[in-house]
Design a protein around this motif. Sequence first.
Motif, mmCIF file in Angstrom:
data_model
loop_
_atom_site.group_PDB
_atom_site.id
_atom_site.type_symbol
_atom_site.label_atom_id
_atom_site.label_comp_id
_atom_site.label_asym_id
_atom_site.label_seq_id
_atom_site.Cartn_x
_atom_site.Cartn_y
_atom_site.Cartn_z
ATOM 1 N N VAL A 187 0.822 -1.212 0.000
ATOM 2 C CA VAL A 187 0.000 0.000 0.000
ATOM 3 C C VAL A 187 0.857 1.263 0.000
ATOM 4 C CG1 VAL A 187 -1.739 1.283 1.318
ATOM 5 C CG2 VAL A 187 -1.923 -1.189 1.092
ATOM 6 N N SER A 188 2.039 1.208 0.568
ATOM 7 C CA SER A 188 2.849 2.420 0.688
ATOM 8 C C SER A 188 3.301 2.963 -0.664
ATOM 9 C CB SER A 188 4.073 2.152 1.569
ATOM 10 O OG SER A 188 4.858 1.107 1.006
ATOM 11 N N ASP A 189 3.646 2.076 -1.615
ATOM 12 C CA ASP A 189 4.149 2.583 -2.897
ATOM 13 C C ASP A 189 3.518 1.910 -4.117
ATOM 14 O OD1 ASP A 189 5.232 0.077 -2.685
ATOM 15 O OD2 ASP A 189 7.333 0.718 -2.830
ATOM 16 N N GLY A 190 2.615 0.960 -3.918
ATOM 17 C CA GLY A 190 1.935 0.331 -5.045
ATOM 18 C C GLY A 190 2.739 -0.737 -5.753
ATOM 19 N N SER A 191 3.816 -1.200 -5.167
ATOM 20 C CA SER A 191 4.602 -2.242 -5.832
ATOM 21 C C SER A 191 3.900 -3.599 -5.663
ATOM 22 C CB SER A 191 6.014 -2.296 -5.269
ATOM 23 O OG SER A 191 5.981 -2.544 -3.880
ATOM 24 N N VAL A 192 4.048 -4.427 -6.694
ATOM 25 C CA VAL A 192 3.438 -5.763 -6.679
ATOM 26 C C VAL A 192 4.361 -6.711 -5.924
ATOM 27 C CG1 VAL A 192 2.670 -7.692 -8.105
ATOM 28 C CG2 VAL A 192 2.216 -5.354 -8.853
ATOM 29 N N LEU A 193 3.839 -7.285 -4.835
ATOM 30 C CA LEU A 193 4.641 -8.190 -4.012
ATOM 31 C C LEU A 193 4.486 -9.646 -4.420
ATOM 32 C CD1 LEU A 193 3.865 -6.629 -0.521
ATOM 33 C CD2 LEU A 193 5.894 -6.287 -1.934
ATOM 34 N N GLY A 194 3.349 -10.001 -4.999
ATOM 35 C CA GLY A 194 3.137 -11.378 -5.369
ATOM 36 C C GLY A 194 1.987 -11.513 -6.344
#
Length: 197
Positions: A187-194
Amino acid sequence: MAKPTHHRPPKSSGGANFASCVVATIFLIFVVIILLIVFFTLFKPKDPSVTVNAVQLPTFSISTNNTATFTFAQYITVRNPNRAVFTHYDSTMELLYAGNQVGFMFVPAGKIDAGRTEYLEARFNVNSFPVGGSGVAASAAAAAGDGRLGPTMEIESRMEMVGRVRVLHFFTHRVAARADCRVAIRVSDGSVLGLRC
């Protein structure tokens, strides 16, 4: 004076005609069976295969009142295993958050040649929606190795490819394929974690 001779036509046998009909019928049935076997092994329509290769969020923002706005991009591979052109139409992409639809788009119609693979991109903007409740969980892993923990959210993408395959230029069959994925996002930067499909 010689007497004219009369030649009588030979008597036709009804049994010979019946036997000929039986042989011809058996031969035609045999040919039809062979044609059906060839059709169902070589030309039987198969559903295309859809594989999700990657998901990105090129833009992502969270407002102070915990509403998220972002651009969603999904990169997919569609393979046509048929010996005929796959014409797709009415294909859709749906995005869900906590069971509610937050994004939707129609995938443009197109054609994929026989035995070919196409790479497609589905990209659309997602209007702001509230983030929280069951869709947000504490992250179990450190973010980018710097030791900070941040909340994550999970969205679900559903893509359905619908179309038709015309076999032997006469028979049209409806085929469809679907790909459902769950995407974990920081949520902090919108990066896809999985990505789990």
